[in-house]
Design a protein around this motif. Structure first.
Motif, PDB file in Angstrom:
ATOM      1  N   ILE A   1      -2.768   3.484   4.926  1.00 39.93           N
ATOM      2  CA  ILE A   1      -2.448   2.364   4.037  1.00 39.93           C
ATOM      3  C   ILE A   1      -3.035   1.071   4.604  1.00 39.93           C
ATOM      4  O   ILE A   1      -3.648   0.274   3.884  1.00 39.93           O
ATOM      5  CB  ILE A   1      -0.914   2.239   3.876  1.00 39.93           C
ATOM      6  CG1 ILE A   1      -0.357   3.433   3.098  1.00 39.93           C
ATOM      7  CG2 ILE A   1      -0.538   0.920   3.213  1.00 39.93           C
ATOM      8  CD1 ILE A   1       1.144   3.560   3.146  1.00 39.93           C
ATOM      9  N   GLU A   2      -2.859   0.886   5.898  1.00 39.61           N
ATOM     10  CA  GLU A   2      -3.326  -0.343   6.550  1.00 39.61           C
ATOM     11  C   GLU A   2      -4.844  -0.454   6.511  1.00 39.61           C
ATOM     12  O   GLU A   2      -5.388  -1.545   6.265  1.00 39.61           O
ATOM     13  CB  GLU A   2      -2.835  -0.380   8.001  1.00 39.61           C
ATOM     14  CG  GLU A   2      -1.329  -0.484   8.166  1.00 39.61           C
ATOM     15  CD  GLU A   2      -0.594   0.842   7.942  1.00 39.61           C
ATOM     16  OE1 GLU A   2       0.640   0.808   7.813  1.00 39.61           O
ATOM     17  OE2 GLU A   2      -1.282   1.894   7.883  1.00 39.61           O
TER      18      GLU A   2
ATOM     19  N   ASP B   1       1.986   6.661  -4.123  1.00 40.72           N
ATOM     20  CA  ASP B   1       2.883   5.755  -3.390  1.00 40.72           C
ATOM     21  C   ASP B   1       2.147   5.019  -2.282  1.00 40.72           C
ATOM     22  O   ASP B   1       2.352   3.818  -2.067  1.00 40.72           O
ATOM     23  CB  ASP B   1       4.066   6.539  -2.816  1.00 40.72           C
ATOM     24  CG  ASP B   1       5.037   6.995  -3.890  1.00 40.72           C
ATOM     25  OD1 ASP B   1       5.034   6.387  -4.985  1.00 40.72           O
ATOM     26  OD2 ASP B   1       5.788   7.959  -3.639  1.00 40.72           O
ATOM     27  N   GLY B   2       1.283   5.747  -1.567  1.00 42.00           N
ATOM     28  CA  GLY B   2       0.517   5.107  -0.503  1.00 42.00           C
ATOM     29  C   GLY B   2      -0.414   4.047  -1.043  1.00 42.00           C
ATOM     30  O   GLY B   2      -0.558   2.970  -0.444  1.00 42.00           O
ATOM     31  N   TRP B   3      -1.060   4.354  -2.186  1.00 38.88           N
ATOM     32  CA  TRP B   3      -1.952   3.358  -2.787  1.00 38.88           C
ATOM     33  C   TRP B   3      -1.164   2.138  -3.255  1.00 38.88           C
ATOM     34  O   TRP B   3      -1.605   1.005  -3.077  1.00 38.88           O
ATOM     35  CB  TRP B   3      -2.744   3.953  -3.939  1.00 38.88           C
ATOM     36  CG  TRP B   3      -3.315   2.903  -4.850  1.00 38.88           C
ATOM     37  CD1 TRP B   3      -3.087   2.755  -6.184  1.00 38.88           C
ATOM     38  CD2 TRP B   3      -4.192   1.822  -4.487  1.00 38.88           C
ATOM     39  NE1 TRP B   3      -3.750   1.656  -6.674  1.00 38.88           N
ATOM     40  CE2 TRP B   3      -4.442   1.062  -5.651  1.00 38.88           C
ATOM     41  CE3 TRP B   3      -4.769   1.422  -3.284  1.00 38.88           C
ATOM     42  CZ2 TRP B   3      -5.255  -0.063  -5.649  1.00 38.88           C
ATOM     43  CZ3 TRP B   3      -5.586   0.279  -3.296  1.00 38.88           C
ATOM     44  CH2 TRP B   3      -5.817  -0.434  -4.462  1.00 38.88           C
ATOM     45  N   LYS B   4       0.019   2.344  -3.829  1.00 41.12           N
ATOM     46  CA  LYS B   4       0.821   1.202  -4.274  1.00 41.12           C
ATOM     47  C   LYS B   4       1.172   0.301  -3.087  1.00 41.12           C
ATOM     48  O   LYS B   4       1.162  -0.939  -3.216  1.00 41.12           O
ATOM     49  CB  LYS B   4       2.089   1.696  -4.973  1.00 41.12           C
ATOM     50  CG  LYS B   4       1.853   2.194  -6.390  1.00 41.12           C
ATOM     51  CD  LYS B   4       3.132   2.416  -7.162  1.00 41.12           C
ATOM     52  CE  LYS B   4       3.872   3.625  -6.686  1.00 41.12           C
ATOM     53  NZ  LYS B   4       5.044   3.937  -7.565  1.00 41.12           N
ATOM     54  N   GLN B   5       1.459   0.902  -1.950  1.00 43.37           N
ATOM     55  CA  GLN B   5       1.756   0.095  -0.764  1.00 43.37           C
ATOM     56  C   GLN B   5       0.516  -0.652  -0.273  1.00 43.37           C
ATOM     57  O   GLN B   5       0.596  -1.823   0.121  1.00 43.37           O
ATOM     58  CB  GLN B   5       2.305   0.986   0.345  1.00 43.37           C
ATOM     59  CG  GLN B   5       3.661   1.596   0.043  1.00 43.37           C
ATOM     60  CD  GLN B   5       4.138   2.493   1.168  1.00 43.37           C
ATOM     61  OE1 GLN B   5       4.216   2.084   2.327  1.00 43.37           O
ATOM     62  NE2 GLN B   5       4.470   3.734   0.833  1.00 43.37           N
ATOM     63  N   ALA B   6      -0.637   0.036  -0.311  1.00 41.16           N
ATOM     64  CA  ALA B   6      -1.878  -0.630   0.103  1.00 41.16           C
ATOM     65  C   ALA B   6      -2.208  -1.772  -0.849  1.00 41.16           C
ATOM     66  O   ALA B   6      -2.609  -2.866  -0.410  1.00 41.16           O
ATOM     67  CB  ALA B   6      -3.020   0.389   0.132  1.00 41.16           C
TER      68      ALA B   6
ATOM     69  N   ALA C   1      -0.108  -3.497  -2.615  1.00 44.01           N
ATOM     70  CA  ALA C   1       0.844  -4.590  -2.387  1.00 44.01           C
ATOM     71  C   ALA C   1       0.400  -5.450  -1.206  1.00 44.01           C
ATOM     72  O   ALA C   1       0.522  -6.687  -1.237  1.00 44.01           O
ATOM     73  CB  ALA C   1       2.240  -4.022  -2.153  1.00 44.01           C
ATOM     74  N   ARG C   2      -0.133  -4.812  -0.167  1.00 48.38           N
ATOM     75  CA  ARG C   2      -0.639  -5.567   0.986  1.00 48.38           C
ATOM     76  C   ARG C   2      -1.830  -6.448   0.584  1.00 48.38           C
ATOM     77  O   ARG C   2      -1.948  -7.597   1.019  1.00 48.38           O
ATOM     78  CB  ARG C   2      -1.069  -4.611   2.092  1.00 48.38           C
ATOM     79  CG  ARG C   2       0.074  -3.955   2.847  1.00 48.38           C
ATOM     80  CD  ARG C   2      -0.436  -2.880   3.798  1.00 48.38           C
ATOM     81  NE  ARG C   2       0.626  -2.346   4.625  1.00 48.38           N
ATOM     82  CZ  ARG C   2       0.897  -2.722   5.872  1.00 48.38           C
ATOM     83  NH1 ARG C   2       0.148  -3.662   6.432  1.00 48.38           N
ATOM     84  NH2 ARG C   2       1.886  -2.198   6.547  1.00 48.38           N
TER      85      ARG C   2
ATOM     86  N   LYS D   1      -0.675  -9.366  -1.613  1.00 39.39           N
ATOM     87  CA  LYS D   1       0.056 -10.392  -0.864  1.00 39.39           C
ATOM     88  C   LYS D   1      -0.893 -11.436  -0.305  1.00 39.39           C
ATOM     89  O   LYS D   1      -0.588 -12.634  -0.283  1.00 39.39           O
ATOM     90  CB  LYS D   1       0.857  -9.738   0.270  1.00 39.39           C
ATOM     91  CG  LYS D   1       1.742 -10.710   1.034  1.00 39.39           C
ATOM     92  CD  LYS D   1       2.591  -9.993   2.074  1.00 39.39           C
ATOM     93  CE  LYS D   1       3.494 -10.970   2.817  1.00 39.39           C
ATOM     94  NZ  LYS D   1       4.335 -10.267   3.830  1.00 39.39           N
TER      95      LYS D   1
END
Length: 354
Positions: free
Chosen positions: A150-151, A192-197, A199-200, A203
């Motif tokens: 994700i990072e 889910d992982g893409w949604k977190q990426a 979101a980063r 931001k």
């Protein structure tokens, strides 16, 4: 004698006027969203997947992505076809200029440039590609093929946006730079992982980019549409290789269903390819179907069916993926035939009324 005004006639005229006004209002209410949608549709694009990973001993000190090329027999160990002029170096400005000229002449409007991370050959080529594309009025966007974490995904996108996001040649959608992902993103991180990426990314760069993901089935389109701005298919060789009783009917129905499933996305896409053959790749263990080019008719047929489905953008696999023999770049086997087809079909696509 004073005449008494015929008030009933005036009332009839007024009522007739009101009915016409009401009908006009109702008609406008029905047609206005359609007109608005038509006006809001993205500008049509013809985009080709492009690979900048090639290197030669003369320029780069090694033959990158040209396995034991033989200029005498015009053979490359891991590619079925041989480029006109022989193996080249993707960091050579003269090569890039020649390719941009060929792409422009073929009616293609932009490139989806394979990108493999910071410091990679494709990363070093990317700014050269943007500058060269700008000189020819072409657009470019990165095709991110790596997705470990994700990072790392978020960091890669922010790196590209920070360095090149303001470049005039970066392909826009809704006025924002487009980033396209190979399916490895979803295979590795999932939705889910893409949604977190994402979101980063958002931001640090709120609403600054548009993201196009991969979908390989209509069901995947439905599942992935909520987390991407648009979707595309790259691996068309699996679809094109299926044996069907009526190929013409299949082509029409496939593209129609494919584009319809994308309704509501910021842009709809359809993908075409001229052929496919990766049997010479030494490290490819998973068997893939071979798509024979024949006399060029299958490529033209895919184009025709794709245009009939009325997508906003058409993707071409590929300009120069020589390992998989999907290239339209001139070869000793096919010359400029596929580029000529693209020029003709691109003109039809961009002139189509819908």
């Amino acid at each position: 004698m004073n005449r008494i005004p015929d008030l009933s006639l005036k009332r009839d005229v007024a009522l007739q006027f009101d009915r016409r006004a009401l009908l006009l209002a109702l008609t406008s209410a029905v047609t206005w969203p359609a007109r608005l949608f038509a006006q809001a549709r993205a500008e049509r694009q013809v985009l080709v997947f492009y690979y900048g990973w090639y290197g030669t001993v003369a320029r780069s000190g090694e033959n990158s992505h040209w396995l034991t090329p033989d200029t005498q027999t015009e053979k490359i160990a891991d590619a079925p076809d041989y480029p006109v002029g022989g193996p080249y170096d993707s960091l050579d400005p003269a090569v890039i200029d020649r390719q941009m000229r060929q792409i422009k002449a073929a009616g293609i409007t932009g490139l989806i440039a394979s990108w493999w991370g910071r410091g990679d050959r494709t990363d070093r080529q990317f700014p050269l590609l943007l500058d060269a594309a700008a000189r020819y009025g072409l657009k470019v966007c990165p095709y991110i093929e790596q997705a470990q974490t994700i990072e790392s995904v978020a960091a890669d996108v922010l790196y590209l946006h920070g360095r090149y996001g303001r470049h005039a040649a970066w392909l826009p959608l809704d006025g924002r730079p487009v980033v396209i992902f190979f399916d490895r993103l979803m295979q590795t991180l999932g939705a889910d992982g893409w949604k977190q990426a994402r979101a980063r990314i958002e931001k640090q760069a709120p609403d600054a980019l548009r993201f196009i993901g991969t979908a390989n089935t209509v069901e995947e389109i439905a599942a992935r549409k909520p987390v991407f701005d648009a979707l595309h298919i790259y691996s068309m060789q699996f679809e094109a290789a299926e044996r069907r009783w009526l190929p013409a009917v299949w082509r029409t129905q496939f593209y129609k269903a494919w584009v319809a499933a994308q309704a509501g996305a910021k842009v709809t896409t359809a993908t075409v390819l001229p052929g496919f053959d990766d049997r010479l790749l030494p490290n490819r263990l998973k068997k893939r179907p071979v798509i024979k080019r024949g006399n060029g008719t299958p490529f033209r047929q895919l184009w025709t069916a794709a245009i009939a489905a009325q997508p906003d953008w058409i993707f071409i696999v590929s300009f120069n993926e020589w390992h998989e023999a999907s290239q339209i770049e001139p070869s000793t086997a096919f010359g400029t035939r596929e580029l000529d087809t693209c020029r003709e079909m691109s003109a039809l696509f961009r002139a189509a009324k819908y």
